[in-house]
Each structure stands twice: as C-alpha cells, then as structure tokens.
Design an enzyme around this catalytic site. Structure first.
Site, PDB file in Angstrom:
ATOM      1  N   TYR A 153       0.718  -1.234  -0.068  1.00 32.49           N
ATOM      2  CA  TYR A 153       0.199  -0.033  -0.048  1.00 32.49           C
ATOM      3  C   TYR A 153       1.006   1.280   0.116  1.00 32.49           C
ATOM      4  O   TYR A 153       0.578   2.289  -0.704  1.00 32.49           O
ATOM      5  CB  TYR A 153      -0.953   0.003   1.158  1.00 32.49           C
ATOM      6  CG  TYR A 153      -2.053   1.227   1.428  1.00 32.49           C
ATOM      7  CD1 TYR A 153      -3.001   1.284   0.587  1.00 32.49           C
ATOM      8  CD2 TYR A 153      -1.747   1.982   2.259  1.00 32.49           C
ATOM      9  CE1 TYR A 153      -3.912   2.161   0.485  1.00 32.49           C
ATOM     10  CE2 TYR A 153      -2.719   3.025   2.574  1.00 32.49           C
ATOM     11  CZ  TYR A 153      -3.961   3.126   1.468  1.00 32.49           C
ATOM     12  OH  TYR A 153      -4.941   4.121   1.735  1.00 32.49           O
ATOM     13  N   LYS A 157       0.881   4.172  -2.814  1.00 31.92           N
ATOM     14  CA  LYS A 157       0.630   5.463  -2.682  1.00 31.92           C
ATOM     15  C   LYS A 157       1.849   6.519  -2.738  1.00 31.92           C
ATOM     16  O   LYS A 157       1.710   7.577  -3.330  1.00 31.92           O
ATOM     17  CB  LYS A 157       0.145   5.882  -1.141  1.00 31.92           C
ATOM     18  CG  LYS A 157      -1.182   4.950  -0.986  1.00 31.92           C
ATOM     19  CD  LYS A 157      -2.352   5.404  -2.038  1.00 31.92           C
ATOM     20  CE  LYS A 157      -3.689   4.940  -1.629  1.00 31.92           C
ATOM     21  NZ  LYS A 157      -4.809   5.496  -2.599  1.00 31.92           N
TER      22      LYS A 157
HETATM   23  N1  LIG Z   1      -9.816   5.814   5.043  1.00 32.51           N
HETATM   24  C1  LIG Z   1      -8.719   6.004   5.386  1.00 32.51           C
HETATM   25  O1  LIG Z   1      -8.299   6.348   6.565  1.00 32.51           O
HETATM   26  C2  LIG Z   1      -7.628   6.565   4.126  1.00 32.51           C
HETATM   27  C3  LIG Z   1      -6.474   7.280   4.413  1.00 32.51           C
HETATM   28  C4  LIG Z   1      -5.781   7.735   3.289  1.00 32.51           C
HETATM   29  C5  LIG Z   1      -5.758   7.471   2.228  1.00 32.51           C
HETATM   30  N2  LIG Z   1      -7.346   6.624   1.879  1.00 32.51           N
HETATM   31  C6  LIG Z   1      -7.396   6.492   0.425  1.00 32.51           C
HETATM   32  O2  LIG Z   1      -8.787   7.289   0.165  1.00 32.51           O
HETATM   33  C7  LIG Z   1      -9.426   6.368  -0.945  1.00 32.51           C
HETATM   34  C8  LIG Z   1     -10.841   6.141  -0.656  1.00 32.51           C
HETATM   35  O3  LIG Z   1     -10.852   5.256   0.754  1.00 32.51           O
HETATM   36  P1  LIG Z   1     -12.210   5.062   1.707  1.00 32.51           P
HETATM   37  O4  LIG Z   1     -11.434   4.920   2.941  1.00 32.51           O
HETATM   38  O5  LIG Z   1     -13.084   5.956   1.371  1.00 32.51           O
HETATM   39  O6  LIG Z   1     -12.326   3.657   1.318  1.00 32.51           O
HETATM   40  P2  LIG Z   1     -13.669   2.792   0.702  1.00 32.51           P
HETATM   41  O7  LIG Z   1     -13.406   1.254   0.734  1.00 32.51           O
HETATM   42  O8  LIG Z   1     -14.870   3.506   1.819  1.00 32.51           O
HETATM   43  O9  LIG Z   1     -14.066   3.352  -0.864  1.00 32.51           O
HETATM   44  C9  LIG Z   1     -13.249   2.875  -1.789  1.00 32.51           C
HETATM   45  C10 LIG Z   1     -13.896   2.722  -3.038  1.00 32.51           C
HETATM   46  O10 LIG Z   1     -13.156   2.330  -4.124  1.00 32.51           O
HETATM   47  C11 LIG Z   1     -13.827   1.297  -4.519  1.00 32.51           C
HETATM   48  N3  LIG Z   1     -12.817   0.550  -5.561  1.00 32.51           N
HETATM   49  C12 LIG Z   1     -11.834  -0.271  -4.902  1.00 32.51           C
HETATM   50  N4  LIG Z   1     -11.105  -1.002  -6.093  1.00 32.51           N
HETATM   51  C13 LIG Z   1     -11.796  -0.305  -7.127  1.00 32.51           C
HETATM   52  C14 LIG Z   1     -11.532  -0.883  -8.751  1.00 32.51           C
HETATM   53  N5  LIG Z   1     -10.478  -1.794  -8.827  1.00 32.51           N
HETATM   54  N6  LIG Z   1     -12.147  -0.334  -9.386  1.00 32.51           N
HETATM   55  C15 LIG Z   1     -12.979   0.635  -9.194  1.00 32.51           C
HETATM   56  N7  LIG Z   1     -13.453   0.863  -8.068  1.00 32.51           N
HETATM   57  C16 LIG Z   1     -12.772   0.347  -7.031  1.00 32.51           C
HETATM   58  C17 LIG Z   1     -14.515   0.337  -3.704  1.00 32.51           C
HETATM   59  O11 LIG Z   1     -15.515  -0.270  -4.547  1.00 32.51           O
HETATM   60  C18 LIG Z   1     -15.144   1.495  -2.733  1.00 32.51           C
HETATM   61  O12 LIG Z   1     -16.250   1.864  -3.161  1.00 32.51           O
HETATM   62  C19 LIG Z   1      -8.560   5.299  -1.361  1.00 32.51           C
HETATM   63  O13 LIG Z   1      -7.591   5.317  -2.316  1.00 32.51           O
HETATM   64  C20 LIG Z   1      -7.898   4.998  -0.017  1.00 32.51           C
HETATM   65  O14 LIG Z   1      -6.424   4.214  -0.089  1.00 32.51           O
HETATM   66  C21 LIG Z   1      -7.957   6.390   2.873  1.00 32.51           C
END
Ligand SMILES: NC(=O)c1ccc[n+]([C@@H]2O[C@H](COP(=O)([O-])OP(=O)(O)OC[C@H]3O[C@@H](n4cnc5c(N)ncnc54)[C@H](O)[C@@H]3O)[C@@H](O)[C@H]2O)c1
Length: 254
Positions: A153, A157
């Site tokens: 991951y 990133k």
């Molecule tokens: N939640 C956190 O703490 C956090 C922190 C830093 C970064 N992020 C990043 O933020 C973004 C959103 O995270 P989140 O917490 O909202 O996650 P989440 O799981 O709630 O939402 C992620 C969405 O991406 C979709 N997805 C995953 N793989 C996919 C693919 N191959 N094709 C199309 N859609 C796909 C999933 O179906 C889901 O709806 C991600 O990139 C995550 O890495 C999240």
C-alpha cells in the site's frame, strides 16, 4: 457553487471519501460521473445526488482494467460532456507483512491504487490538454511515513505522489494536477477494519490517539474539503503538490 457548469469524474464514488467527494461536487454545481466497481452502491450515490437536485451518471468500472476505464470515460463524456475535473479516489489498503505478501496481493494492491489512477489520468489527459482541467489523486500519509505491514500500500501510494508530480510537470499549466495524502479517515473501510480487529476499542484508540496532533480520525468531510480546494480555482497556483491532511501524523515523532 465552485464547480458550476463543470463536469467532474470521481472514482471510488460508491463509498467513503469518493462518495463524499461526488456528493460535495454535485452540491457545488458539478455534473458528476461516478465510477466504482461496486455497481449497487454506485447507484445509491447517483440516486442521492439526483434526490438533492443534482446531475450524476453511474459508470461502473474496475479502474485496474484499461478497457473498462476507456468505456467509462466515453460514457461520461457522451452523457455529461467533456471532463473538467478528475478525482481518483478508488483504492484500498493491504495490511500484510512484505515477506507474506503473495504476487497476486501485491499486484492487486498496486493495480487498484496506482495503476487505476494512471489509467484514468491517461484517458482524460488528451482532452484536458486541449481545453484545460484539473486532477486530484488520493494518496495517503503512508506514502511518506511507515506504519506496520503496509509495504504494498505504501509503495502504491508513494507511486501516486511521484506520478502526480511527473504528470503535473508534463501536462501543466493547462492541466493542474495535485494529490492529497490523508491520515486515517472515519470511512466504512476503516470502520470495518477496526471492527474486525481482536479488540476494536483498543484499535480505534491506537489509530485515533496514535502519533497525531489531532488525536482523532478525520471526518470524511474534512478530507473532501481539501480535495475540493485542490480541484477548485482557489488552488490555481498549486501544481504537482501533495497536500498532507493527516492531523499532524507526519510531523509527530512520539
Ligand atoms: N480511509 C482512510 O483512512 C484513508 C486514508 C488515506 C487514504 N485513503 C484512500 O482514500 C481512498 C478512499 O478510501 P475510503 O476509506 O473511502 O475507502 P472505501 O473502501 O470506503 O471506498 C473505496 C471505494 O473504491 C472502490 N474500489 C476499490 N477498488 C476498485 C477498483 N479496482 N475499481 C473501481 N473501484 C474500486 C470500492 O468499491 C469503494 O467503493 C482510497 O484510495 C484509500 O486508499 C483512505
């Protein structure tokens, strides 16, 4: 109404940060192309935008499949018009020690985070280069700092941060490209991970009170606001930047 008359595309729009971003862009006047691999939840996001009087279109796609990405972008352009704003939020973490990570897990993590971001940028850049546009890629604080067992991951990133900087240089100033690196956000995926841990209360406390200044999770809206700032004209002189929104996690040693 910072996005009046603009067409925006948000990947990962079925859940969490992507969903919040799609709803907020629509509230601020954008017509929003919503992309996700989860079709049923994606439709819920579109319906919610429409119920609030906004305009949205569901374009289901796996961001890691370039043919599906091409079709999704074509459907959005046909349905809503040329794309002004792209937010790449699709992705997800893999928590696993590097020496236990299989080939498949490594590829899956890189694919849905880094490769999907590249495919979407590649698809919209030719049109944006002609008419202008802006892209915000969602990276993570783990692109810069290390937490236990995030090898794939954090590599994905960090790749997004590098890709963003390079694309900003190659396609600016016509296309303004930045990334955001959030710390832990209170989204469904984080809640699910906490609930699945052996001691959810202790895990929440560890994440929220760990080495941050904020001593809490970010709300989804706090990070959505950073994304909207970067995508808006208010950030017109911000290019190739990774905006870290991590409650101080990246500056506190202990
Ligand atoms: N939640 C956190 O703490 C956090 C922190 C830093 C970064 N992020 C990043 O933020 C973004 C959103 O995270 P989140 O917490 O909202 O996650 P989440 O799981 O709630 O939402 C992620 C969405 O991406 C979709 N997805 C995953 N793989 C996919 C693919 N191959 N094709 C199309 N859609 C796909 C999933 O179906 C889901 O709806 C991600 O990139 C995550 O890495 C999240």
């Amino acid at each position: 109404m910072r996005f009046q008359n603009r067409v925006a595309v948000v990947t990962g729009a079925a859940s969490g940060l992507g969903r919040g971003t799609a709803l907020a862009l629509a509230r601020e006047g954008a017509k929003v192309g919503c992309v996700d691999v989860n079709r049923s939840a994606l439709v819920e996001t579109v319906l919610e935008i429409e119920r609030a009087g906004g305009v949205a279109l569901a374009a289901p796609a796996d961001v890691a499949d370039s043919a599906q990405v091409r079709l999704a972008v074509a459907a959005i352009v046909a349905g809503l018009g040329a794309i002004d704003v792209l937010v790449n939020s699709a992705g997800g973490a893999l928590v696993k020690a590097a020496h236990e990570t299989t080939d498949e897990e490594w590829r899956h993590c890189l694919d849905r985070n880094l490769t999907g971001t590249f495919y979407f940028c590649r698809e919209v850049l030719p049109s944006m280069t002609g008419r202008g546009g802006t892209i915000v890629n969602v990276a993570s604080s783990l692109a810069r700092i290390a937490a236990p067992d995030f090898a794939a991951y954090s590599a994905a990133k960090a790749g997004i941060v590098g890709l963003t900087r390079q694309l900003a240089r190659d396609y600016g100033p016509k296309v303004r490209i930045n990334s955001v690196s959030p710390g832990a956000i209170d989204t469904p995926s984080v809640r699910a991970a906490i609930d699945a841990s052996p001691d959810p209360a202790a895990t929440l406390s560890e994440i929220a009170n760990g080495n941050t200044i904020a001593r809490r999770l970010a709300s989804t809206d706090e990070v959505v606001e950073v994304i909207l700032f970067l995508a808006s004209d208010s950030a017109s002189f911000v290019m190739g930047h990774d905006l870290v929104a991590c409650g101080g996690q990246s500056v506190v040693a202990y």
